[in-house]
Design a protein around this motif. Structure first.
Motif, PDB file in Angstrom:
ATOM      1  N   GLN A  97       0.824  -1.203   0.000  1.00 15.27           N
ATOM      2  CA  GLN A  97       0.000   0.000   0.000  1.00 15.27           C
ATOM      3  C   GLN A  97       0.862   1.259   0.000  1.00 15.27           C
ATOM      4  O   GLN A  97       0.572   2.206  -0.729  1.00 15.27           O
ATOM      5  CB  GLN A  97      -0.933   0.013   1.210  1.00 15.27           C
ATOM      6  CG  GLN A  97      -1.865   1.222   1.219  1.00 15.27           C
ATOM      7  CD  GLN A  97      -2.837   1.199   2.390  1.00 15.27           C
ATOM      8  OE1 GLN A  97      -2.898   0.237   3.141  1.00 15.27           O
ATOM      9  NE2 GLN A  97      -3.597   2.271   2.529  1.00 15.27           N
ATOM     10  N   HIS A 142       2.451   1.657  -3.437  1.00 16.51           N
ATOM     11  CA  HIS A 142       1.444   2.095  -4.404  1.00 16.51           C
ATOM     12  C   HIS A 142       1.102   3.566  -4.208  1.00 16.51           C
ATOM     13  O   HIS A 142       1.052   4.348  -5.175  1.00 16.51           O
ATOM     14  CB  HIS A 142       0.192   1.226  -4.274  1.00 16.51           C
ATOM     15  CG  HIS A 142      -0.804   1.459  -5.357  1.00 16.51           C
ATOM     16  ND1 HIS A 142      -2.035   2.046  -5.143  1.00 16.51           N
ATOM     17  CD2 HIS A 142      -0.751   1.190  -6.695  1.00 16.51           C
ATOM     18  CE1 HIS A 142      -2.691   2.131  -6.293  1.00 16.51           C
ATOM     19  NE2 HIS A 142      -1.940   1.616  -7.241  1.00 16.51           N
ATOM     20  N   GLU A 143       0.874   3.982  -2.968  1.00 15.21           N
ATOM     21  CA  GLU A 143       0.518   5.373  -2.679  1.00 15.21           C
ATOM     22  C   GLU A 143       1.663   6.317  -3.016  1.00 15.21           C
ATOM     23  O   GLU A 143       1.435   7.437  -3.498  1.00 15.21           O
ATOM     24  CB  GLU A 143       0.127   5.524  -1.201  1.00 15.21           C
ATOM     25  CG  GLU A 143      -1.209   4.894  -0.838  1.00 15.21           C
ATOM     26  CD  GLU A 143      -2.371   5.497  -1.630  1.00 15.21           C
ATOM     27  OE1 GLU A 143      -2.358   6.726  -1.848  1.00 15.21           O
ATOM     28  OE2 GLU A 143      -3.265   4.737  -2.049  1.00 15.21           O
ATOM     29  N   LYS A 189       1.694   6.726  -6.818  1.00 14.06           N
ATOM     30  CA  LYS A 189       0.555   7.561  -7.228  1.00 14.06           C
ATOM     31  C   LYS A 189       0.812   9.027  -6.895  1.00 14.06           C
ATOM     32  O   LYS A 189       0.545   9.928  -7.705  1.00 14.06           O
ATOM     33  CB  LYS A 189      -0.719   7.092  -6.516  1.00 14.06           C
ATOM     34  CG  LYS A 189      -1.392   5.881  -7.138  1.00 14.06           C
ATOM     35  CD  LYS A 189      -2.624   5.465  -6.353  1.00 14.06           C
ATOM     36  CE  LYS A 189      -3.662   6.578  -6.287  1.00 14.06           C
ATOM     37  NZ  LYS A 189      -4.875   6.163  -5.539  1.00 14.06           N
ATOM     38  N   SER A 190       1.337   9.279  -5.697  1.00  8.41           N
ATOM     39  CA  SER A 190       1.615  10.654  -5.275  1.00  8.41           C
ATOM     40  C   SER A 190       2.684  11.287  -6.156  1.00  8.41           C
ATOM     41  O   SER A 190       2.579  12.457  -6.533  1.00  8.41           O
ATOM     42  CB  SER A 190       2.076  10.677  -3.811  1.00  8.41           C
ATOM     43  OG  SER A 190       1.047  10.254  -2.947  1.00  8.41           O
ATOM     44  N   LEU A 235       3.424  10.543  -9.295  1.00  2.00           N
ATOM     45  CA  LEU A 235       2.902  10.789 -10.632  1.00  2.00           C
ATOM     46  C   LEU A 235       2.029  12.044 -10.644  1.00  2.00           C
ATOM     47  O   LEU A 235       2.175  12.908 -11.528  1.00  2.00           O
ATOM     48  CB  LEU A 235       2.103   9.583 -11.112  1.00  2.00           C
ATOM     49  CG  LEU A 235       1.733   9.555 -12.597  1.00  2.00           C
ATOM     50  CD1 LEU A 235       2.975   9.647 -13.468  1.00  2.00           C
ATOM     51  CD2 LEU A 235       0.946   8.293 -12.924  1.00  2.00           C
ATOM     52  N   ALA A 236       1.132  12.173  -9.662  1.00  5.69           N
ATOM     53  CA  ALA A 236       0.271  13.358  -9.593  1.00  5.69           C
ATOM     54  C   ALA A 236       1.096  14.606  -9.326  1.00  5.69           C
ATOM     55  O   ALA A 236       0.889  15.658  -9.957  1.00  5.69           O
ATOM     56  CB  ALA A 236      -0.775  13.171  -8.491  1.00  5.69           C
ATOM     57  N   ARG A 294       6.057   5.687 -14.176  1.00  3.08           N
ATOM     58  CA  ARG A 294       5.072   4.829 -14.857  1.00  3.08           C
ATOM     59  C   ARG A 294       5.610   3.416 -15.050  1.00  3.08           C
ATOM     60  O   ARG A 294       4.884   2.437 -14.886  1.00  3.08           O
ATOM     61  CB  ARG A 294       4.690   5.439 -16.208  1.00  3.08           C
ATOM     62  CG  ARG A 294       3.927   6.753 -16.117  1.00  3.08           C
ATOM     63  CD  ARG A 294       3.418   7.169 -17.476  1.00  3.08           C
ATOM     64  NE  ARG A 294       2.836   8.493 -17.457  1.00  3.08           N
ATOM     65  CZ  ARG A 294       3.483   9.603 -17.811  1.00  3.08           C
ATOM     66  NH1 ARG A 294       4.743   9.527 -18.238  1.00  3.08           N
ATOM     67  NH2 ARG A 294       2.889  10.780 -17.762  1.00  3.08           N
ATOM     68  N   ALA A 350       5.621   1.559 -11.710  1.00  2.04           N
ATOM     69  CA  ALA A 350       4.233   1.250 -11.331  1.00  2.04           C
ATOM     70  C   ALA A 350       3.672   0.129 -12.199  1.00  2.04           C
ATOM     71  O   ALA A 350       2.976  -0.774 -11.716  1.00  2.04           O
ATOM     72  CB  ALA A 350       3.376   2.504 -11.458  1.00  2.04           C
TER      73      ALA A 350
END
Length: 272
Positions: free
Chosen positions: A39, A42-43, A46-47, A49-50, A86, A89
């Motif tokens: 987790q 993954h987080e 994601k953080s 990339l954003a 990317r 991920a």
């Protein structure tokens, strides 16, 4: 835990605030880096990339506003970092071609190190002299290095041409040529005097800025292909900017750019 130390500060409040957020993402990951936590991995991705999408767009806009001369190389570096996020991920969470284990934690750790040390320290700190002083609209302007330089301005807006012509004359340009359309401007680029640098509206007609750049760079006269070309635009259009740079523009900048760095930019372009 990491901090935004002086060696990482750029001097621009928006960029430094964004870098502070990057450090927070890294610290959040480091708190759990001694364990394999899917987790958290993954987080973190994601953080990143954003964060990267938003921060890089803001930073590149600031670079254009401040006439930063290495914006294209910087943009390429941004794309490379996002591609790395990317790919990691995809490998761990989409295609699942790699197992989640201590190696995956190390991969993300290396990515974060490359982002903070390799990018912020190596690339972003080179912006300091451009983006920080340029916040002062009244700062002294650097004059052109030579007193015998000619400029060409191509724009359908007479007031815009006149304003830029006055600025270039103030910086020491000996002659400022003006054209209201790109066909006339292209003819003047091949005329006498040959301009030492050209400003062209990205939305000029009948050839837009990208097409004008292609025509200039496609000349069989080497001295014409080497003329620095700066394209000016009213609104951010990522695709148009990318196409213009690919066609050979030396830089693409908003028409509302801060003029403080203009003399230094032109001197630098003329030395290339």
């Amino acid at each position: 835990m990491l901090e935004l130390t002086d060696d990482l500060r750029i001097g621009h409040p928006v960029i430094d605030a964004d870098h502070q957020r990057l450090i927070e993402i890294i610290n959040e990951f480091l708190e759990h880096s001694n364990e394999v936590n899917p987790q958290i991995l993954h987080e973190t991705l994601k953080s990143l990339l954003a964060y990267g999408r938003e921060h890089f767009a803001r930073e590149e806009g600031i670079q254009r506003q401040c006439l930063y001369p290495y914006q294209q190389g910087h943009s390429n570096e941004h794309k490379s970092l996002l591609d790395q996020v990317r790919e990691i991920a995809r490998a761990y969470f989409v295609a699942k071609t790699k197992p989640l284990n201590a190696t995956s934690v190390q991969d993300v750790n290396e990515l974060l190190k490359a982002w903070l040390i390799g990018h912020v320290k190596k690339f972003d700190t080179s912006m300091r002299d451009w983006v920080a002083p340029s916040l002062d609209m009244d700062a002294p302007r650097i004059k052109l290095a030579s007193p015998d330089l000619a400029a060409l301005i191509i724009s359908p807006n007479e007031r815009s041409r006149a304003r830029l012509a006055d600025l270039l004359s103030e910086l020491g340009a000996s002659k400022v040529l003006q054209a209201e359309d790109s066909i006339t401007g292209l003819g003047m680029a091949f005329g006498d005097p040959v301009p030492d640098f050209i400003f062209c509206d990205l939305e000029t007609e009948p050839l837009d800025g990208g097409a004008f750049a292609g025509a200039l760079r496609g000349s069989n006269k080497a001295y014409i292909t080497r003329i620095p070309l700066l394209l000016l635009h009213d609104a951010e259009d990522a695709e148009a900017i990318q196409n213009a740079m690919a066609a050979g523009a030396s830089g693409v900048y908003p028409k509302s750019f801060n003029p403080t760095n203009l003399g230094r930019l032109l001197n630098q372009l003329l030395l290339r």
